[in-house]
Design an enzyme around this catalytic site. Sequence first.
Site, short mmCIF file in Angstrom:
data_model
loop_
_atom_site.label_atom_id
_atom_site.label_comp_id
_atom_site.label_asym_id
_atom_site.label_seq_id
_atom_site.Cartn_x
_atom_site.Cartn_y
_atom_site.Cartn_z
N GLN A 1 33.90 44.12 37.75
CA GLN A 1 34.53 45.32 38.29
C GLN A 1 36.04 45.15 38.35
OE1 GLN A 1 32.13 46.72 41.43
NE2 GLN A 1 33.39 48.48 41.92
N SER B 1 31.16 38.04 38.34
CA SER B 1 30.46 38.93 39.26
C SER B 1 29.48 39.83 38.48
CB SER B 1 31.46 39.75 40.08
OG SER B 1 30.83 40.45 41.11
N LEU B 2 29.77 41.14 38.37
CA LEU B 2 28.90 42.04 37.62
C LEU B 2 28.63 41.53 36.21
CD1 LEU B 2 29.16 44.63 35.38
CD2 LEU B 2 27.39 44.68 37.14
N ARG C 1 22.15 47.75 42.15
CA ARG C 1 23.10 46.81 42.76
C ARG C 1 24.37 47.54 43.18
NH1 ARG C 1 27.54 43.66 40.84
NH2 ARG C 1 27.64 41.51 41.64
N HIS D 1 31.45 40.07 47.93
CA HIS D 1 31.23 38.61 47.97
C HIS D 1 31.61 38.02 49.33
CE1 HIS D 1 30.14 38.70 43.80
NE2 HIS D 1 31.25 39.37 43.53
N GLN E 1 24.45 35.85 44.90
CA GLN E 1 25.79 36.10 44.36
C GLN E 1 26.53 37.19 45.13
OE1 GLN E 1 26.87 38.84 41.62
NE2 GLN E 1 27.46 37.44 39.98
#
Length: 301
Positions: A10, A92-93, A117, A197, A246
């Site tokens: 992102q 991440s993503l 998600r 996160h 995560q």
Amino acid sequence: MSTGFMFPGQGAQYVGMGKTLYDDNYAAKTIFSRAKDVLGEDFVNVCFCGPKEKLTTTAYCQPALFVHSCAAVEVMRVLYPEKRCDVAWGLSLGELSALCISGVYDFEIGLRIVHERGRLMQQSCEQTRGTMVSLIGGIFDDILELCAQSGVEIANMNCPGQVVISGDCECMKRATDMASKMSFKKIIPLAVAGAYHSKLMTGASNAFEKFLNDIEFRDPQIPIISNVTADFVKDKDDAKRLLVKQIISPVLFDKCCERAIRSGVDQIFECGSGKVLTGLMKRINPDIKTKSLDNLSDFNL
């Protein structure tokens, strides 16, 4: 030569993302068409035409990045079948894109996972008051002290000299006030919806775990490096467990890159939107050949 594929997260999205692939490559067009079948006609229009504000929302942004990355991999497979991926990881993503190209789940199932998600993370953002700040330069011990004294958490370790912290807005105000008197060269507030996160995403993580319970994963066919451990995912159960974790754990992107290099990777392609990860790799190890595969013109290898 060992080849790594890495996938953006992102923040890498932009209006027009994937359009040159869609317009001029059948394999990429097929990926976007399949995404349209799952998410609706409006999804592709927002990717290509915006508005930027709509594309930036989590509901559009995360699926858009996933689809663009998968389309870039399909173009690579068609144009350069000999350039097979030996190791994959993401930011991440981007880790969900890596798992998809490794065969842990099919594209349509992956798109459903990414969409849910994003929805759950957006929900957690709306239920909490969080934000994120990027710290440039400085001493790592100062970051640890900052977190201990203010209550914020490390969210991303992107590359040497760039760490992102995440937390409640009031805690972040204390953290930035403290940081201004420490060793950091720059303190940059990020335009994000919440504290990704961090423990403020616990609601999203718990709900995501329940959602994944009914989805069958397969063992990776390509080695995948996890953001949580900066080591290889063992099997399908490990992949699912780490995806859940995560959401509330620091993204160890720099360590993931270092792990890939130690495994023998000496050529890396950033598959999808932008050149953010390519820039980070130059800071992590400038000797590794790295190339972004965003627009169709990037595929002149």
